[in-house]
Design a protein around this motif. Structure first.
Motif, short mmCIF file in Angstrom:
data_model
loop_
_atom_site.label_atom_id
_atom_site.label_comp_id
_atom_site.label_asym_id
_atom_site.label_seq_id
_atom_site.Cartn_x
_atom_site.Cartn_y
_atom_site.Cartn_z
N ASN A 131 -1.12 0.10 -2.62
CA ASN A 131 -2.56 0.26 -2.58
C ASN A 131 -3.16 -1.09 -2.18
OD1 ASN A 131 -5.26 0.78 -3.06
ND2 ASN A 131 -4.92 1.76 -5.05
N GLU A 132 -4.22 -1.06 -1.43
CA GLU A 132 -4.84 -2.31 -1.00
C GLU A 132 -5.40 -3.11 -2.18
OE1 GLU A 132 -4.70 -3.57 2.01
OE2 GLU A 132 -3.55 -1.82 2.63
N ASN A 133 -5.78 -2.43 -3.26
CA ASN A 133 -6.31 -3.12 -4.44
C ASN A 133 -5.23 -3.91 -5.17
OD1 ASN A 133 -8.84 -2.08 -3.93
ND2 ASN A 133 -8.45 -0.25 -5.16
N PHE A 134 -3.97 -3.46 -5.05
CA PHE A 134 -2.84 -4.14 -5.69
C PHE A 134 -1.93 -4.64 -4.59
CE2 PHE A 134 -4.09 -0.60 -8.52
CZ PHE A 134 -4.61 -1.35 -9.54
N SER A 135 -2.27 -5.77 -4.00
CA SER A 135 -1.55 -6.23 -2.81
C SER A 135 -0.13 -6.69 -3.08
CB SER A 135 -2.34 -7.36 -2.14
OG SER A 135 -2.47 -8.45 -3.04
N ASN A 136 0.20 -7.00 -4.32
CA ASN A 136 1.56 -7.46 -4.63
C ASN A 136 2.49 -6.34 -5.06
OD1 ASN A 136 0.90 -10.10 -4.07
ND2 ASN A 136 0.32 -10.55 -6.18
N LYS A 137 2.00 -5.12 -5.11
CA LYS A 137 2.82 -3.98 -5.54
C LYS A 137 3.29 -3.20 -4.33
CE LYS A 137 1.66 -5.04 -9.69
NZ LYS A 137 2.40 -6.11 -10.27
N THR A 138 4.62 -3.02 -4.23
CA THR A 138 5.18 -2.31 -3.09
C THR A 138 5.96 -1.09 -3.56
OG1 THR A 138 7.23 -3.59 -3.12
CG2 THR A 138 5.41 -4.47 -1.80
N TRP A 139 6.14 -0.14 -2.64
CA TRP A 139 6.93 1.05 -2.97
C TRP A 139 8.39 0.68 -3.21
CZ3 TRP A 139 4.89 5.24 -4.63
CH2 TRP A 139 3.62 5.63 -4.22
N GLU A 140 8.89 -0.30 -2.49
CA GLU A 140 10.27 -0.73 -2.70
C GLU A 140 10.45 -1.31 -4.11
OE1 GLU A 140 9.40 -0.73 1.64
OE2 GLU A 140 8.39 -1.63 -0.07
N GLY A 141 9.47 -2.07 -4.55
CA GLY A 141 9.53 -2.60 -5.91
C GLY A 141 9.42 -1.52 -6.96
N TYR A 142 8.58 -0.53 -6.67
CA TYR A 142 8.41 0.60 -7.61
C TYR A 142 9.74 1.32 -7.81
CZ TYR A 142 7.01 5.19 -9.32
OH TYR A 142 6.91 6.35 -10.03
N PHE A 143 10.37 1.71 -6.70
CA PHE A 143 11.65 2.42 -6.81
C PHE A 143 12.77 1.49 -7.22
CE2 PHE A 143 9.30 5.39 -4.08
CZ PHE A 143 9.42 6.52 -4.88
N GLY A 144 12.66 0.21 -6.88
CA GLY A 144 13.64 -0.77 -7.33
C GLY A 144 13.62 -0.97 -8.83
N GLY A 145 12.49 -0.72 -9.47
CA GLY A 145 12.42 -0.76 -10.93
C GLY A 145 12.75 0.59 -11.55
N LEU A 146 12.36 1.66 -10.88
CA LEU A 146 12.56 3.01 -11.43
C LEU A 146 14.03 3.40 -11.50
CD1 LEU A 146 11.21 5.71 -12.31
CD2 LEU A 146 11.35 6.39 -9.91
N ILE A 147 14.76 3.18 -10.43
CA ILE A 147 16.15 3.65 -10.37
C ILE A 147 17.04 2.95 -11.40
CG2 ILE A 147 18.18 3.78 -8.87
CD1 ILE A 147 16.15 4.36 -6.57
N PRO A 148 17.06 1.61 -11.50
CA PRO A 148 17.89 0.99 -12.54
C PRO A 148 17.45 1.37 -13.96
CG PRO A 148 17.26 -0.65 -10.93
CD PRO A 148 16.48 0.58 -10.62
N THR A 149 16.15 1.57 -14.15
CA THR A 149 15.66 1.97 -15.47
C THR A 149 16.19 3.35 -15.85
OG1 THR A 149 13.68 0.65 -15.15
CG2 THR A 149 13.59 2.33 -16.85
N LEU A 150 16.13 4.28 -14.91
CA LEU A 150 16.66 5.63 -15.17
C LEU A 150 18.16 5.60 -15.42
CD1 LEU A 150 14.67 7.81 -12.63
CD2 LEU A 150 14.40 7.72 -15.11
N ILE A 151 18.88 4.82 -14.64
CA ILE A 151 20.34 4.72 -14.83
C ILE A 151 20.65 4.17 -16.22
CG2 ILE A 151 22.40 3.47 -14.07
CD1 ILE A 151 21.27 3.71 -11.21
N PHE A 152 19.96 3.11 -16.63
CA PHE A 152 20.19 2.52 -17.95
C PHE A 152 19.82 3.51 -19.06
CE2 PHE A 152 18.62 0.15 -21.64
CZ PHE A 152 19.76 -0.56 -21.96
N ALA A 153 18.68 4.19 -18.93
CA ALA A 153 18.23 5.12 -19.97
C ALA A 153 19.20 6.30 -20.10
CB ALA A 153 16.83 5.61 -19.65
N ILE A 154 19.69 6.82 -18.98
CA ILE A 154 20.65 7.93 -19.04
C ILE A 154 21.96 7.47 -19.65
CG2 ILE A 154 22.04 9.47 -17.60
CD1 ILE A 154 19.55 9.66 -15.75
#
Length: 86
Positions: free
Chosen positions: A51-74
């Motif tokens: 989003n333009e309002n959050f210029s430092n947030k990227t989709w790659e970072g979002y999924f880069g945090g989501l996938i390891p988190t899900l793997i660890f939680a499972i």
């Protein structure tokens, strides 16, 4: 009379304390894993801004945090299931 009531209850609390600590530390550990991997992946390979309002947030970072988190939680969920079975 108070000792008769208090001692058994305190023993149950102490016995359940060890099992309850996992529910205190697990969300903290999951949050740290998510935050670290999202920042690491987002800084290194992130190019698509969410989003333009959050210029430092990227989709790659979002999924880069989501996938390891899900793997660890499972993994933790499966480890706790096998611990309860034995």
């Amino acid at each position: 009379i108070i000792i008769i009531i208090f001692v058994p209850i305190s023993c149950l609390i102490i016995l359940n304390l060890h099992d309850g600590l996992i529910w205190v530390f697990l969300p903290v550990i999951i949050f740290i894993i998510n935050d670290y991997f999202a920042m690491f992946i987002g800084k290194n390979i992130g190019k698509t801004i969410i989003n333009e309002n959050f210029s430092n947030k990227t989709w790659e970072g979002y999924f880069g945090g989501l996938i390891p988190t899900l793997i660890f939680a499972i993994k933790i969920k499966l480890d706790l299931q096998f611990k309860n079975l034995s």
